[in-house]
Structures are given as C-alpha cells and as structure tokens.
Scaffold this motif. Sequence first.
Motif, PDB file in Angstrom:
ATOM      1  N   ILE A  10       0.847  -1.200   0.000  1.00 43.07           N
ATOM      2  CA  ILE A  10       0.000   0.000   0.000  1.00 43.07           C
ATOM      3  C   ILE A  10       0.879   1.245   0.000  1.00 43.07           C
ATOM      4  O   ILE A  10       0.535   2.250  -0.598  1.00 43.07           O
ATOM      5  CB  ILE A  10      -0.985  -0.014   1.199  1.00 43.07           C
ATOM      6  N   LYS A  11       2.043   1.159   0.611  1.00 41.53           N
ATOM      7  CA  LYS A  11       2.967   2.291   0.638  1.00 41.53           C
ATOM      8  C   LYS A  11       3.407   2.685  -0.768  1.00 41.53           C
ATOM      9  O   LYS A  11       3.803   3.811  -1.011  1.00 41.53           O
ATOM     10  CB  LYS A  11       4.201   1.953   1.485  1.00 41.53           C
ATOM     11  N   ARG A  12       3.364   1.744  -1.689  1.00 43.52           N
ATOM     12  CA  ARG A  12       3.774   2.022  -3.071  1.00 43.52           C
ATOM     13  C   ARG A  12       2.617   2.539  -3.928  1.00 43.52           C
ATOM     14  O   ARG A  12       2.847   2.994  -5.044  1.00 43.52           O
ATOM     15  CB  ARG A  12       4.314   0.750  -3.724  1.00 43.52           C
ATOM     16  N   TRP A  13       1.397   2.410  -3.441  1.00 46.68           N
ATOM     17  CA  TRP A  13       0.246   2.872  -4.205  1.00 46.68           C
ATOM     18  C   TRP A  13       0.287   4.390  -4.311  1.00 46.68           C
ATOM     19  O   TRP A  13       0.850   5.055  -3.446  1.00 46.68           O
ATOM     20  CB  TRP A  13      -1.054   2.445  -3.528  1.00 46.68           C
ATOM     21  N   ILE A  14      -0.363   4.939  -5.350  1.00 44.85           N
ATOM     22  CA  ILE A  14      -0.350   6.394  -5.482  1.00 44.85           C
ATOM     23  C   ILE A  14      -1.276   7.035  -4.452  1.00 44.85           C
ATOM     24  O   ILE A  14      -2.248   6.427  -4.015  1.00 44.85           O
ATOM     25  CB  ILE A  14      -0.722   6.871  -6.909  1.00 44.85           C
ATOM     26  N   VAL A  15      -0.947   8.257  -4.077  1.00 46.00           N
ATOM     27  CA  VAL A  15      -1.724   8.996  -3.081  1.00 46.00           C
ATOM     28  C   VAL A  15      -2.666   9.945  -3.814  1.00 46.00           C
ATOM     29  O   VAL A  15      -2.265  10.628  -4.757  1.00 46.00           O
ATOM     30  CB  VAL A  15      -0.792   9.788  -2.144  1.00 46.00           C
ATOM     31  N   PHE A  16      -3.915   9.957  -3.387  1.00 39.89           N
ATOM     32  CA  PHE A  16      -4.943  10.794  -4.030  1.00 39.89           C
ATOM     33  C   PHE A  16      -5.629  11.600  -2.943  1.00 39.89           C
ATOM     34  O   PHE A  16      -6.407  11.077  -2.170  1.00 39.89           O
ATOM     35  CB  PHE A  16      -5.938   9.864  -4.741  1.00 39.89           C
ATOM     36  N   TYR A  17      -5.313  12.881  -2.868  1.00 44.40           N
ATOM     37  CA  TYR A  17      -5.988  13.763  -1.910  1.00 44.40           C
ATOM     38  C   TYR A  17      -7.225  14.363  -2.575  1.00 44.40           C
ATOM     39  O   TYR A  17      -7.178  14.721  -3.763  1.00 44.40           O
ATOM     40  CB  TYR A  17      -5.060  14.904  -1.479  1.00 44.40           C
ATOM     41  N   PRO A  18      -8.330  14.514  -1.837  1.00 43.74           N
ATOM     42  CA  PRO A  18      -9.542  15.113  -2.417  1.00 43.74           C
ATOM     43  C   PRO A  18      -9.280  16.506  -2.996  1.00 43.74           C
ATOM     44  O   PRO A  18      -9.913  16.905  -3.971  1.00 43.74           O
ATOM     45  CB  PRO A  18     -10.508  15.188  -1.233  1.00 43.74           C
ATOM     46  N   ILE A  19      -8.323  17.220  -2.434  1.00 47.04           N
ATOM     47  CA  ILE A  19      -8.032  18.588  -2.880  1.00 47.04           C
ATOM     48  C   ILE A  19      -7.563  18.616  -4.341  1.00 47.04           C
ATOM     49  O   ILE A  19      -7.721  19.622  -5.027  1.00 47.04           O
ATOM     50  CB  ILE A  19      -6.994  19.236  -1.932  1.00 47.04           C
ATOM     51  N   TYR A  20      -6.996  17.499  -4.829  1.00 50.32           N
ATOM     52  CA  TYR A  20      -6.485  17.441  -6.206  1.00 50.32           C
ATOM     53  C   TYR A  20      -7.572  17.718  -7.242  1.00 50.32           C
ATOM     54  O   TYR A  20      -7.274  18.210  -8.320  1.00 50.32           O
ATOM     55  CB  TYR A  20      -5.885  16.066  -6.507  1.00 50.32           C
TER      56      TYR A  20
END
Length: 137
Positions: A10-20
């Motif tokens: 999971i640490k390698r998965w991309i991060v998606f913030y709602p603010i994007y």
Amino acid sequence: MDGGGELQNIKRWIVFYPIYINSKKTVAEGRRISLTNACENPTCIEISDCCAHLKLPNAIELDKAYPRDFMQRGRVRVLLKREDGTLCNPAISSRKQLMLRVSELVPRHPGRTKKQEPASSSTAGPSKSGKGGRKKR
C-alpha cells in the motif's frame, strides 16, 4: 503472511488527496486538474467508491492530511499498476487520467445525488413563503 505483504505494498500505491480535484481550490492551494474538469468538495469516501467503480484497488487513510490544507483529513491510496507492471484498469494509465475519471464520477455519486434531492424539496416544501410572511413592509 500474504496479508502483511499486501499492507507493505500500500505504501507504493499512489496517493490521491480530495483537494487534487476540488473545484473550490486554486492550483496554488493544491488542485491538479483544470477547473472545468474539477468537482465541488469531493470526499475520501466518494473518491474511494469511484475507484472501486473503476475496479481499482484502493484504501482510505483518514489519519493523513494534505500539507497545504491540514484541516481536511483523509486521503485515498490507489493501485494503478500491479507488482508485475500490468495496469489494474487498462483505461487508466496515469495519475492524471485517474483524477479526471474520478472527478467525472463524483458528481454522479449515489450519496451526492441523495443529498441534493431532499435539499431541493425542503426549500420548495414550506408553503409559508407564499403567504408573504418573510417580507417586511
């Protein structure tokens, strides 16, 4: 044993913030797609549901916050590519494509459509406004 390895990944998965994809934010505040493509105030749950709809493995991390807007808690981790490098969803090959697809889907999210219906009917519901009770003369 395998479950522990999955958490490591999971640490390698991309991060998606709602603010994007938030149309209420500027690029300086962290929006990453054009205003015309962005949607209004998306939540982690909506983004997660949209990723699930796109058949992408995802995980919500509510203990995390976007550095430029640390008051809004939560982000979504999304797996775009498997360990062997193959795409989970061949239609989505980049973060940008993911953001655009999710921002298209969020306004049609079932939770969002349900929220809007009662609000519109409740404003039309009271008949007192027709009697002129609010007007001051």
